[in-house]
Design a protein around this motif. Structure first.
Motif, short mmCIF file in Angstrom:
data_model
loop_
_atom_site.label_atom_id
_atom_site.label_comp_id
_atom_site.label_asym_id
_atom_site.label_seq_id
_atom_site.Cartn_x
_atom_site.Cartn_y
_atom_site.Cartn_z
N MET A 117 32.10 34.57 82.31
CA MET A 117 30.93 33.97 82.98
C MET A 117 30.98 34.20 84.48
SD MET A 117 30.26 30.49 80.79
CE MET A 117 31.95 29.99 80.51
N ALA A 118 32.18 34.17 85.07
CA ALA A 118 32.29 34.40 86.51
C ALA A 118 31.94 35.84 86.87
CB ALA A 118 33.70 34.05 86.99
N ALA A 168 37.66 37.96 72.55
CA ALA A 168 37.57 39.41 72.72
C ALA A 168 36.16 39.82 73.12
CB ALA A 168 37.98 40.12 71.42
N THR A 169 35.16 39.14 72.57
CA THR A 169 33.77 39.40 72.96
C THR A 169 33.58 39.08 74.43
OG1 THR A 169 33.02 38.86 70.72
CG2 THR A 169 31.37 38.80 72.48
N THR A 187 39.88 30.20 76.39
CA THR A 187 38.97 29.52 77.32
C THR A 187 38.95 30.24 78.66
OG1 THR A 187 39.51 27.43 76.23
CG2 THR A 187 38.38 27.29 78.33
N GLY A 188 40.11 30.72 79.09
CA GLY A 188 40.17 31.49 80.33
C GLY A 188 39.36 32.77 80.26
N ASP A 189 39.39 33.42 79.10
CA ASP A 189 38.56 34.62 78.92
C ASP A 189 37.08 34.29 79.05
OD1 ASP A 189 40.78 36.23 78.51
OD2 ASP A 189 40.68 36.07 76.31
#
Length: 198
Positions: free
Chosen positions: A66-67, A22-23, A59-61
């Motif tokens: 980052m992207a 969520a962060t 992990t996708g979040d």
């Protein structure tokens, strides 16, 4: 205002995987770039990944965060690679594609085998194509996995299971005979009792 509170929880290790995810979503949504907060987030992500506690959505979040923030951390991307190397088959095609694009965006090439598995996930052992269908990367001359690859490295192997049925295509269609074959007499090519009549 909330950054110090979040940083404290990240440093204290009191945030669970859903809260860390969520962060990541919140930081990506508001495009909030705070180097100190991100450094603490990277440490928390690496720890959770090493423990295998982050699922594909969490992990996708993190990858998406980052992207969006253009915030590359080589150690975190390597932790993602190590954590998911043997589990890429659990990822759906969209997730594999998004992760692969993020890895390419940042030029992270430290784990080329993981990038290959994001492109083409491994075939499960009980799947009919296991070691039977030709490896796409090997056919292009660049399979990094070598003997660990779950696809065939035989250049004669079919490109797909559907292609394997095309091997005897000539047996299924109509047969064209030359005049000489037609006139050879009795037998499978002749016009006798066992042959073909025109």
């Amino acid at each position: 205002l909330i950054a110090p509170s979040v940083r404290g929880k990240l440093r204290g290790g009191s945030l669970e995987p859903p809260e860390v995810a969520a962060t990541c979503r919140a930081l990506g949504r508001v495009k909030f770039f705070d180097r100190e907060l991100l450094d603490d987030l990277y440490v928390a992500l690496q720890k959770l990944l090493a423990e295998g506690r982050l699922g594909p959505v969490e992990t996708g979040d993190a990858v998406a965060c980052m992207a969006v923030l253009n915030a590359y951390d080589a150690a975190t991307f390597s932790a993602i690679s190590r954590s998911w190397m043997l589990r890429t088959g659990e990822l759906d095609a969209q997730s594999r594609n998004e992760w692969g694009e993020a890895f390419k965006l940042f030029g992270h090439k430290s784990e080329p085998a993981f990038l290959q598995l994001l492109e083409v996930p491994p075939a499960p052992i009980l799947h009919p194509s296991y070691k039977k269908v030709r490896c796409w990367h090997f056919s292009r001359g660049s399979c990094i996995l070598g003997e660990a690859c779950t696809y065939s490295h035989d250049p004669r192997a079919p490109l797909s299971l559907a292609d394997g049925t095309k091997e005897d295509w000539w047996k299924k269609g109509s047969l064209m005979m030359t005049q000489n074959q037609k006139n050879m007499g009795n037998g499978s090519y002749g016009t006798g009792p066992l042959g073909m009549n025109p």
